[in-house]
Design a protein around this motif. Structure first.
Motif, short mmCIF file in Angstrom:
data_model
loop_
_atom_site.label_atom_id
_atom_site.label_comp_id
_atom_site.label_asym_id
_atom_site.label_seq_id
_atom_site.Cartn_x
_atom_site.Cartn_y
_atom_site.Cartn_z
N GLU A 125 35.06 10.75 -61.93
CA GLU A 125 34.81 9.39 -61.49
C GLU A 125 34.09 9.43 -60.14
O GLU A 125 34.65 9.89 -59.14
CB GLU A 125 36.13 8.63 -61.37
CG GLU A 125 35.98 7.18 -60.94
CD GLU A 125 35.04 6.38 -61.85
OE1 GLU A 125 35.35 6.25 -63.04
OE2 GLU A 125 33.99 5.93 -61.35
N LEU A 126 32.88 8.97 -60.14
CA LEU A 126 32.08 9.02 -58.92
C LEU A 126 32.19 7.75 -58.10
O LEU A 126 32.06 7.77 -56.89
CB LEU A 126 30.61 9.27 -59.28
CG LEU A 126 30.32 10.58 -60.00
CD1 LEU A 126 28.89 10.58 -60.52
CD2 LEU A 126 30.53 11.75 -59.05
N SER A 127 32.41 6.63 -58.79
CA SER A 127 32.47 5.36 -58.07
C SER A 127 33.73 5.27 -57.24
O SER A 127 34.78 5.80 -57.61
CB SER A 127 32.41 4.20 -59.06
OG SER A 127 31.17 4.20 -59.74
N GLU A 128 33.61 4.59 -56.13
CA GLU A 128 34.76 4.41 -55.24
C GLU A 128 34.92 2.94 -54.92
O GLU A 128 33.96 2.26 -54.60
CB GLU A 128 34.54 5.19 -53.94
CG GLU A 128 34.58 6.69 -54.12
CD GLU A 128 34.30 7.43 -52.80
OE1 GLU A 128 34.25 6.76 -51.75
OE2 GLU A 128 34.14 8.65 -52.84
N GLY A 129 36.17 2.46 -55.04
CA GLY A 129 36.46 1.07 -54.72
C GLY A 129 36.58 0.22 -55.97
O GLY A 129 36.34 0.68 -57.08
N GLU A 130 36.96 -1.03 -55.74
CA GLU A 130 37.17 -1.93 -56.87
C GLU A 130 35.84 -2.46 -57.39
O GLU A 130 34.97 -2.81 -56.61
CB GLU A 130 38.04 -3.10 -56.43
CG GLU A 130 39.45 -2.66 -56.05
CD GLU A 130 40.19 -3.77 -55.33
OE1 GLU A 130 40.88 -4.55 -56.00
OE2 GLU A 130 40.08 -3.86 -54.11
N GLY A 131 35.70 -2.45 -58.69
CA GLY A 131 34.46 -2.91 -59.29
C GLY A 131 34.47 -4.40 -59.55
O GLY A 131 35.40 -5.09 -59.27
N TYR B 259 26.50 5.27 -60.13
CA TYR B 259 27.81 5.01 -59.57
C TYR B 259 27.67 4.09 -58.37
O TYR B 259 26.55 3.80 -57.92
CB TYR B 259 28.53 6.31 -59.18
CG TYR B 259 27.89 7.11 -58.06
CD1 TYR B 259 26.84 7.98 -58.31
CD2 TYR B 259 28.36 7.01 -56.76
CE1 TYR B 259 26.26 8.72 -57.30
CE2 TYR B 259 27.80 7.75 -55.73
CZ TYR B 259 26.75 8.61 -56.01
OH TYR B 259 26.18 9.34 -55.00
N TYR B 260 28.82 3.60 -57.89
CA TYR B 260 28.79 2.69 -56.75
C TYR B 260 29.86 3.10 -55.74
O TYR B 260 30.82 3.80 -56.08
CB TYR B 260 29.02 1.23 -57.19
CG TYR B 260 30.39 0.99 -57.78
CD1 TYR B 260 30.60 1.07 -59.15
CD2 TYR B 260 31.49 0.70 -56.96
CE1 TYR B 260 31.86 0.88 -59.70
CE2 TYR B 260 32.75 0.51 -57.50
CZ TYR B 260 32.93 0.59 -58.87
OH TYR B 260 34.18 0.41 -59.39
N ARG B 261 29.70 2.64 -54.55
CA ARG B 261 30.73 2.82 -53.52
C ARG B 261 30.91 1.46 -52.84
O ARG B 261 29.93 0.84 -52.44
CB ARG B 261 30.27 3.85 -52.49
CG ARG B 261 30.05 5.24 -53.10
CD ARG B 261 31.02 6.27 -52.56
NE ARG B 261 31.14 7.42 -53.46
CZ ARG B 261 30.52 8.58 -53.26
NH1 ARG B 261 29.74 8.75 -52.21
NH2 ARG B 261 30.73 9.58 -54.11
N VAL B 262 32.14 1.04 -52.74
CA VAL B 262 32.42 -0.25 -52.09
C VAL B 262 33.60 -0.06 -51.16
O VAL B 262 34.54 0.71 -51.47
CB VAL B 262 32.68 -1.35 -53.15
CG1 VAL B 262 33.88 -1.05 -54.01
CG2 VAL B 262 32.82 -2.73 -52.51
#
Lengths: 131, 369
Positions: A125-131, B259-262
């Motif tokens: 999982e590369l994304s970080e934080g709430e989508g 991908y995203y970072r928030v």
């Protein structure tokens, strides 16, 4: 008013349907009879002249051109495909097999789908934080 | 929502076969190759999720709905287009759409992604063994996409800093109302019109629509006077803290995985000036939510793609799903009047976003008359 006419009128005054059995009925039947005989004579009861029928034209035969264009030698055959605005179906139309019996057999068989379904490969999982 | 195992995603309940939709056969809707026992051959050309415009699938019987759906916000994502076009320059649009295709395009709903399966954005998987669900199960469909904000707020899953959780929206607990109690099928299918944004057109749903709340000046609620009702949206008095997101950035790995970072979200309640004031939403003050966009959200795809970033507030019009009858701000007159904590002031706005939010910042916190 003449007596007969007065009779019709008085009949109508008493019963509007009286024509069916009164003086009007007799007059109507006579008129219908005369007209009917005249019409029958004019339309077919009169004797016909002797006529010898000619030979009928050749019966049109439906011929759809195949993809492999063949020369049509027999000119007596009418290519009906040319009469229609849409092209005739080609000889190599793709036939879709709608037999879904195997789809159903497999997808309703819990054991079969458990055996065959493959879990997707776990990806980091590369994304970080709430989508 | 709990994930489905691979086999559960494709297992068909036999009872589906007795239903009307099964009469068309698998291949009529999904393509593929019939009459073979070879799985790979059978799956050649298969369409997992038929397109709403396909005249041989949903359109065949549900023509009006599936045609209207093509212009619905759930399908055409016009809401995204509206805000992105406003914040960008036309010359950058194509490049921006590359980013959109990689990161946002998947988040739309076909007919099947509500009525047959889970949304693709949640890895799909058949609902109830392919048996069509006239009313989609909200926990498998709606909240699969609207999860971190709507779902957590509505069900009371957000945690307080001081411990415990924020209460669930009263419509959910004790109300027990599903999404569809307020959000009608006409709204979902787009049969009420073609809108540019979810707050475009009539306020729909509305708290005061027929069959819901009757509110008027002089009713038995003291604060329901003409001034409050004219100047404040219902949510300004009756919602509690809700989620704010900041600083979302999208990018790709070297092998093309998006991908995203928030930044971590924050819970807060902030009333600001109404950015969408209109005859349909006439109130002067409404709750505002910080949306995750940042000036450089799409920097990976190009420099300054949000060229007109300041043209639209980052504190956006909101209708939080955190409704309570009694809230901190309506508990007394002083709780709201003269209390800067409940209003969006300059102190709440990031310096780099000050220009974008100029129109919604409350300069003078209303005091008691």
């Amino acid at each position: 008013m003449p007596e007969q006419a007065w009779g019709i009128w008085s009949c109508y005054q008493v019963d509007p349907n009286c024509f069916l059995g009164g003086p009007m009925r007799r007059t109507s039947l006579l008129v219908v009879l005369v007209v009917g005989i005249g019409a029958a004579y004019m339309t077919g009861c009169a004797p016909r002249p002797d006529v010898t029928p000619g030979a009928p034209p050749p019966t049109p035969v439906t011929r759809i051109r195949s993809r492999v264009d063949e020369e049509v030698d027999d000119q007596s055959l009418v290519d009906l495909a040319s009469r229609f605005p849409l092209s005739a179906p080609a000889g190599d139309v793709e036939v879709v097999n709608l037999d879904d019996s195997q789809c159903i057999a497999c997808h309703t068989d819990k054991q079969a789908v458990q055996d065959l379904a493959v879990e997707p490969e776990e990806e980091e999982e590369l994304s970080e934080g709430e989508g | 929502m709990p994930p489905l195992e691979a086999w559960e995603k494709v297992f068909i309940e036999e009872s589906f076969l007795a239903g009307y939709h099964a009469r068309f056969g698998c291949i009529a809707c999904h393509g593929g190759t019939g009459g073979t026992e070879e799985m790979d051959v059978a799956h050649e050309g298969i369409v997992h999720d038929p397109h709403p415009s396909n005249s041989e699938t949903c359109q065949l019987c549900h023509a009006e709905i599936s045609t209207a759906h093509l212009d619905s916000l759930h399908w055409d994502q016009q809401g995204y287009m509206t805000v992105l076009s406003e914040r960008s320059a036309e010359s950058d649009w194509d490049q921006l759409m590359v980013a959109f295709d990689n990161h946002c395009r998947e988040c739309h709903a076909s007919c099947g992604q509500c009525h047959i399966s889970r949304p693709a954005a949640n890895d799909g998987g058949l609902l109830r063994g392919h048996i069509p669900q006239k009313q989609p199960p909200m926990n498998d469909t709606c909240t699969g996409c609207h999860g971190s904000r709507v779902n957590d707020e509505y069900k009371g899953k957000n945690e307080m800093d001081e411990g415990g959780r924020y209460p669930a929206d009263v419509h959910y607990n004790p109300g027990g109302m599903s999404c569809f109690a307020c959000h009608t099928e006409e709204e979902m299918h787009g049969t009420e019109g073609d809108f540019d944004h979810r707050y475009d057109g009539e306020a729909n749903p509305s708290c005061t629509q027929p069959g819901c709340h009757t509110v008027s000046a002089g009713d038995d609620v003291e604060q329901h006077d003409e001034v409050h009702l004219a100047q404040l949206s219902c949510q300004a008095c009756h919602s509690v803290a809700y989620k704010h997101c900041y600083n979302c950035h999208v990018q790709q790995t070297e092998d093309g995985r998006p991908y995203y970072r928030v930044d971590p979200s924050q819970m807060a309640f902030k009333i600001g000036r109404n950015p969408l004031q209109s005859p349909e939403r006439p109130w002067e003050y409404v709750p505002l939510r910080h949306v995750p966009v940042a000036r450089d959200s799409f920097a990976y795809y190009g420099e300054d793609l949000l060229f007109n970033f300041d043209s639209r507030p980052t504190w956006a019009y909101a209708t939080p799903h955190t409704i309570q009858r009694v809230t901190p701000q309506n508990s007394s007159c002083d709780a709201c009047h003269g209390n800067p904590d409940v209003f969006l002031t300059e102190a709440d706005v990031l310096p780099e976003e000050m220009a974008a939010n100029e129109s919604v910042i409350v300069r003078d916190v209303p005091t008691l008359p």
